[in-house]
Design a protein around this motif. Sequence first.
Motif, PDB file in Angstrom:
ATOM      1  N   SER A  73      -3.236   5.172   1.289  1.00  0.00           N
ATOM      2  CA  SER A  73      -2.262   6.117   0.731  1.00  0.00           C
ATOM      3  C   SER A  73      -1.170   5.378  -0.043  1.00  0.00           C
ATOM      4  CB  SER A  73      -1.639   6.960   1.848  1.00  0.00           C
ATOM      5  OG  SER A  73      -2.577   7.863   2.390  1.00  0.00           O
ATOM      6  N   VAL A  74      -0.710   4.254   0.503  1.00  0.00           N
ATOM      7  CA  VAL A  74       0.310   3.468  -0.189  1.00  0.00           C
ATOM      8  C   VAL A  74      -0.233   2.960  -1.518  1.00  0.00           C
ATOM      9  CG1 VAL A  74       1.708   1.370  -0.083  1.00  0.00           C
ATOM     10  CG2 VAL A  74       1.489   2.826   1.935  1.00  0.00           C
ATOM     11  N   GLN A  75      -1.482   2.523  -1.528  1.00  0.00           N
ATOM     12  CA  GLN A  75      -2.078   2.042  -2.771  1.00  0.00           C
ATOM     13  C   GLN A  75      -2.228   3.172  -3.782  1.00  0.00           C
ATOM     14  OE1 GLN A  75      -2.770  -1.271  -3.519  1.00  0.00           O
ATOM     15  NE2 GLN A  75      -2.954  -0.365  -5.568  1.00  0.00           N
ATOM     16  N   ALA A  76      -2.568   4.362  -3.303  1.00  0.00           N
ATOM     17  CA  ALA A  76      -2.688   5.511  -4.206  1.00  0.00           C
ATOM     18  C   ALA A  76      -1.349   5.819  -4.862  1.00  0.00           C
ATOM     19  CB  ALA A  76      -3.201   6.731  -3.447  1.00  0.00           C
ATOM     20  N   LEU A  77      -0.262   5.712  -4.102  1.00  0.00           N
ATOM     21  CA  LEU A  77       1.069   5.930  -4.669  1.00  0.00           C
ATOM     22  C   LEU A  77       1.386   4.877  -5.728  1.00  0.00           C
ATOM     23  CD1 LEU A  77       3.013   6.807  -1.390  1.00  0.00           C
ATOM     24  CD2 LEU A  77       2.552   8.361  -3.294  1.00  0.00           C
ATOM     25  N   LYS A  78       1.036   3.633  -5.459  1.00  0.00           N
ATOM     26  CA  LYS A  78       1.247   2.580  -6.453  1.00  0.00           C
ATOM     27  C   LYS A  78       0.427   2.839  -7.704  1.00  0.00           C
ATOM     28  CE  LYS A  78       2.291  -1.077  -3.091  1.00  0.00           C
ATOM     29  NZ  LYS A  78       1.824  -2.368  -2.505  1.00  0.00           N
ATOM     30  N   ASP A  79      -0.817   3.250  -7.523  1.00  0.00           N
ATOM     31  CA  ASP A  79      -1.683   3.533  -8.671  1.00  0.00           C
ATOM     32  C   ASP A  79      -1.147   4.701  -9.492  1.00  0.00           C
ATOM     33  OD1 ASP A  79      -3.297   1.489  -7.770  1.00  0.00           O
ATOM     34  OD2 ASP A  79      -4.801   2.820  -6.867  1.00  0.00           O
ATOM     35  N   PHE A  80      -0.599   5.691  -8.815  1.00  0.00           N
ATOM     36  CA  PHE A  80       0.004   6.836  -9.509  1.00  0.00           C
ATOM     37  C   PHE A  80       1.178   6.377 -10.372  1.00  0.00           C
ATOM     38  CE2 PHE A  80       2.952  10.691  -8.846  1.00  0.00           C
ATOM     39  CZ  PHE A  80       2.549  11.271 -10.033  1.00  0.00           C
TER      40      PHE A  80
ATOM     41  N   GLY B  61       1.883   5.696  13.021  1.00  0.00           N
ATOM     42  CA  GLY B  61       3.277   5.939  12.675  1.00  0.00           C
ATOM     43  C   GLY B  61       3.629   5.498  11.271  1.00  0.00           C
ATOM     44  N   SER B  62       2.640   5.056  10.513  1.00  0.00           N
ATOM     45  CA  SER B  62       2.860   4.605   9.142  1.00  0.00           C
ATOM     46  C   SER B  62       1.886   5.296   8.200  1.00  0.00           C
ATOM     47  CB  SER B  62       2.664   3.082   9.030  1.00  0.00           C
ATOM     48  OG  SER B  62       3.573   2.390   9.839  1.00  0.00           O
ATOM     49  N   PHE B  63       2.195   5.275   6.902  1.00  0.00           N
ATOM     50  CA  PHE B  63       1.222   5.694   5.898  1.00  0.00           C
ATOM     51  C   PHE B  63       0.055   4.708   5.935  1.00  0.00           C
ATOM     52  CE2 PHE B  63       4.440   7.726   2.690  1.00  0.00           C
ATOM     53  CZ  PHE B  63       4.589   8.817   3.535  1.00  0.00           C
ATOM     54  N   SER B  64      -1.136   5.193   5.690  1.00  0.00           N
ATOM     55  CA  SER B  64      -2.285   4.295   5.615  1.00  0.00           C
ATOM     56  C   SER B  64      -2.146   3.392   4.396  1.00  0.00           C
ATOM     57  CB  SER B  64      -3.583   5.090   5.520  1.00  0.00           C
ATOM     58  OG  SER B  64      -3.692   5.717   4.245  1.00  0.00           O
ATOM     59  N   ALA B  65      -2.795   2.231   4.446  1.00  0.00           N
ATOM     60  CA  ALA B  65      -2.766   1.308   3.313  1.00  0.00           C
ATOM     61  C   ALA B  65      -3.348   1.969   2.066  1.00  0.00           C
ATOM     62  CB  ALA B  65      -3.545   0.038   3.666  1.00  0.00           C
TER      63      ALA B  65
ATOM     64  N   ALA C 229      -2.958  13.671   9.043  1.00  0.00           N
ATOM     65  CA  ALA C 229      -3.866  12.544   8.843  1.00  0.00           C
ATOM     66  C   ALA C 229      -5.128  12.699   9.683  1.00  0.00           C
ATOM     67  CB  ALA C 229      -3.161  11.242   9.191  1.00  0.00           C
ATOM     68  N   HIS C 230      -6.235  12.200   9.133  1.00  0.00           N
ATOM     69  CA  HIS C 230      -7.526  12.198   9.825  1.00  0.00           C
ATOM     70  C   HIS C 230      -8.195  10.842   9.607  1.00  0.00           C
ATOM     71  CE1 HIS C 230      -7.148  16.529  10.498  1.00  0.00           C
ATOM     72  NE2 HIS C 230      -6.734  16.609   9.242  1.00  0.00           N
ATOM     73  N   PRO C 231      -9.030  10.407  10.543  1.00  0.00           N
ATOM     74  CA  PRO C 231      -9.636   9.073  10.429  1.00  0.00           C
ATOM     75  C   PRO C 231     -10.473   8.879   9.171  1.00  0.00           C
ATOM     76  CG  PRO C 231      -9.876   9.933  12.660  1.00  0.00           C
ATOM     77  CD  PRO C 231      -9.355  11.060  11.830  1.00  0.00           C
ATOM     78  N   THR C 232     -11.037   9.960   8.626  1.00  0.00           N
ATOM     79  CA  THR C 232     -11.922   9.843   7.459  1.00  0.00           C
ATOM     80  C   THR C 232     -11.199  10.094   6.140  1.00  0.00           C
ATOM     81  OG1 THR C 232     -12.568  12.170   7.746  1.00  0.00           O
ATOM     82  CG2 THR C 232     -13.956  10.492   8.792  1.00  0.00           C
ATOM     83  N   ASP C 233      -9.875  10.054   6.140  1.00  0.00           N
ATOM     84  CA  ASP C 233      -9.108  10.343   4.925  1.00  0.00           C
ATOM     85  C   ASP C 233      -9.442   9.387   3.784  1.00  0.00           C
ATOM     86  OD1 ASP C 233      -7.782  12.519   5.904  1.00  0.00           O
ATOM     87  OD2 ASP C 233      -5.916  11.479   6.366  1.00  0.00           O
ATOM     88  N   LYS C 234      -9.541   9.972   2.595  1.00  0.00           N
ATOM     89  CA  LYS C 234      -9.709   9.201   1.369  1.00  0.00           C
ATOM     90  C   LYS C 234      -8.776   9.805   0.335  1.00  0.00           C
ATOM     91  CE  LYS C 234     -13.077   7.689  -2.092  1.00  0.00           C
ATOM     92  NZ  LYS C 234     -14.492   7.768  -2.542  1.00  0.00           N
ATOM     93  N   PRO C 235      -7.759   9.088  -0.090  1.00  0.00           N
ATOM     94  CA  PRO C 235      -6.774   9.680  -1.000  1.00  0.00           C
ATOM     95  C   PRO C 235      -7.300   9.870  -2.414  1.00  0.00           C
ATOM     96  CG  PRO C 235      -6.263   7.372  -0.615  1.00  0.00           C
ATOM     97  CD  PRO C 235      -7.404   7.704   0.304  1.00  0.00           C
ATOM     98  N   LEU C 236      -6.622  10.742  -3.151  1.00  0.00           N
ATOM     99  CA  LEU C 236      -6.906  10.918  -4.561  1.00  0.00           C
ATOM    100  C   LEU C 236      -6.566   9.631  -5.312  1.00  0.00           C
ATOM    101  CD1 LEU C 236      -5.327  14.468  -5.101  1.00  0.00           C
ATOM    102  CD2 LEU C 236      -7.748  13.922  -4.787  1.00  0.00           C
ATOM    103  N   THR C 237      -7.165   9.468  -6.477  1.00  0.00           N
ATOM    104  CA  THR C 237      -6.932   8.268  -7.274  1.00  0.00           C
ATOM    105  C   THR C 237      -5.675   8.425  -8.124  1.00  0.00           C
ATOM    106  OG1 THR C 237      -8.216   9.075  -9.154  1.00  0.00           O
ATOM    107  CG2 THR C 237      -9.424   7.906  -7.411  1.00  0.00           C
ATOM    108  N   GLY C 238      -5.213   7.329  -8.675  1.00  0.00           N
ATOM    109  CA  GLY C 238      -4.049   7.371  -9.550  1.00  0.00           C
ATOM    110  C   GLY C 238      -4.255   8.265 -10.748  1.00  0.00           C
ATOM    111  N   SER C 239      -5.434   8.236 -11.349  1.00  0.00           N
ATOM    112  CA  SER C 239      -5.700   9.084 -12.521  1.00  0.00           C
ATOM    113  C   SER C 239      -5.760  10.553 -12.134  1.00  0.00           C
ATOM    114  CB  SER C 239      -6.995   8.652 -13.206  1.00  0.00           C
ATOM    115  OG  SER C 239      -8.097   8.752 -12.323  1.00  0.00           O
ATOM    116  N   GLN C 240      -6.277  10.857 -10.939  1.00  0.00           N
ATOM    117  CA  GLN C 240      -6.291  12.240 -10.471  1.00  0.00           C
ATOM    118  C   GLN C 240      -4.868  12.744 -10.236  1.00  0.00           C
ATOM    119  OE1 GLN C 240      -8.958  11.511  -7.112  1.00  0.00           O
ATOM    120  NE2 GLN C 240     -10.470  12.906  -8.005  1.00  0.00           N
ATOM    121  N   LEU C 241      -4.010  11.880  -9.731  1.00  0.00           N
ATOM    122  CA  LEU C 241      -2.621  12.268  -9.493  1.00  0.00           C
ATOM    123  C   LEU C 241      -1.871  12.457 -10.809  1.00  0.00           C
ATOM    124  CD1 LEU C 241      -1.753  10.013  -6.426  1.00  0.00           C
ATOM    125  CD2 LEU C 241      -2.370  12.443  -6.446  1.00  0.00           C
TER     126      LEU C 241
END
Length: 764
Positions: A620-627, A614-618, A578-590
């Motif tokens: 990342s969790v949203q990206a998983l839901k979108d996927f 110690g947790s997934f970022s919000a 993880a890095h402070p500037t992380d931006k996850p892929l979108t649901g459509s990209q996944l």
Amino acid sequence: MATNASPLAAEVAEPDSLNVGFAGSLVGTTAYTTAGEEALRGSLHRVQGDEQQIAGSGVKLTGGQQGISFTPADWSLASATSPSTATKNFIAEVRFTPTTAPANLSTLLSVGGNFSIRAQAGKLSYGFDTLANGSWANHSASVAFPALNQEHNLSLHYLPTTQGVSLFLILDGKQLPTVTATTGFGIAAGLEKAFGIGNEVHPSGTNRGFIGSIRKVRVSSGPASYDPTVFTFNTTGPVDPNQPGQCQDLSQLSPGNYIPVSATDCDQDILTKSTMVRPTSQQWNWQNDKLSAFVHFGINTFYNQEWGHGTEDPQRFNPTGTVDTDQWVKALADAGFRRVILTVKHHDGFLLYPSRYSDYSVAASPWLGGKGDIVKLFTDSAHKYGLQVGLYLSPADSNQEIKGVYGNGSQATTRTIPTLVAGDSRANDPNLASYNYQATDYGAYFLNTLYEILTQYGAISEVWFDGSNGNTAKTEKYDYPAFYDLIHKLQPGAVVAVGGRDVRWVGNENGQARPNEWSSLPVIDPADQGKLGEPTDGTAASLGDRQTLISAVRSGGANALHWWPAEADFKLTQGWFAHPTDKPLTGSQLLQKYQETVGRNAVFLMNVPPTTSGSFSAASVQALKDFKTELDKAYAVDYAKSRPANSPDGSTSTALGDGDPATSWTPGANGTGSVTVDLGATKSVKRISLSEAVLQHGQAIEGVTIEAEQGGSWQNIATVGSIGQLRILELPSAVTAQKFRINITQSRAQSYLSQLSLWGEASS
């Protein structure tokens, strides 16, 4: 204590200083980050900065001052007694494609300033310049320049001996005239470690860039005498592949996970044998899980970096919140993932559990007062939510290198695993199983930690060995035969991935399998049951196709065919950690990644990194839901479920729609034929999935067309090559029809389809 003897010999590690297919990342003009099993011991980087890295194609060069520079970390061309003469014995190999008629002196490879392989007078010239008694002399030969827009393999061995120097070359499997001299080539000032790939390293010639692409390059120390079998880009063997070989009666040959092959096998026997290779039940179940997740969490998380050096302070490992492994696993389970793999130890050597054998672990951190165990939290959560557990243990270990264990040159001797330590709680356990292995000092350390993680955390379904050397500088001969044997004894249901014999790396870190992904592949199976060798390029798009398969066997490069399915890894965010500037892929990209992995006969392996909290970022969790939302929409309804399939001869089969992978439809002995499914009414179909009955009948299909009946005539709507365990075709636009026809147009042997699904999307 029950003791079992397993006197396995240590595997000889590959001594490559460089062996990359550019599946990793070139970083500006300063560095390269390896991927998979690539080897890099030294510095590799762009020369000019605008050299274009293309996934699956390597590096595209446009001439001029472009090129790639390599500097080995562990050796020099010169010696202390001959600082200006190349006395180092080395091997170099390049896989390249020229795309434009080369300018004069356009350079493919240069070394030390006075050694080059380049275009000269329209030919490919190779050789070097020597300096003796104040006079320079050129020693070279030339051959026809390789054909444009075709990939070529060049392998060379520069061999200095007390009798003189020889330069041996093989180009596309053909031995070229040898170049000789009485002394080694002269080294230009400051270039005693300089290798130029696609350009000249001498300051006077840095504008001699190659035009084309470099897909793979290897540099290594060479053997004491010339032996072409050490080359990996050019395989040589006793049989002329243009000769037909001899076909045998294969009726008594039984299917298996490994099928032996010989260079004398005829082409048809090689193809037939490839269809007799079968997955183990563990391999089939592993691929049937479809969705796997990586979780990279460790000391690097708290240093905002990707690769550590083994010197990072354990005091920095201190999550700012509760380490919520339930959150990790539940988010993945809710998204449809079926297995999850934790990085117990990355290349730096920091362990996420308190080990008896290292002080470089969470036990040395302030987290939970040094009493915490990430691996236990993780495995408990995975078991709680019903996910299969995988553990990643990198063979590379910078911390153990610093401590003088990794790469210390120790010989393999008999070691008892586990090796009990002072105060060991297992000492009085009468049921403690122990095993004897031949291992180096580091091999014993690795085996002891492997024993711990495989006996303390319940059922483990996958063990993941990375092929990268990380930031280590020394060479360690990994005791792979012992590693594999211990895993199979302690966790017999586990597959060993990437650095193992059960699952292979797909060849890139982009989450992209080949359009035609084969699981039955040629391999070099060593006598000690250690790490498999690849007689063909594991990153090539043609891996497993009929011509590549036949060539690998007929050249003598392979001694077996093996079921070796692909795992396609990639990152949800910018890095593995993880890095402070992380931006996850979108649901459509996944969803597209799913199509290019699971839909291409591979497994989808996506990394989701916990943050310093110690947790997934919000996000990342949203990206998983979108996927999950995108998956549910794309695969809303299977119109072919429970529908019978009709053959031209009037027979009917329910196998394709019954959901049972053990039942199948076959067109007959020659493997080709058609089957039609009538949906009973017109339906709008966007995706089509096909499966072969690989567990019972292997992988055979090489070509399929799919048609829909529209307006009273059959219209071709899709064409595809290989199928395997699962192939998904996404149509450019939905096709509305009542009847769909599957035509198997090419097969290596009798084919068996076990599943046909015609998927309709959910309405928005």
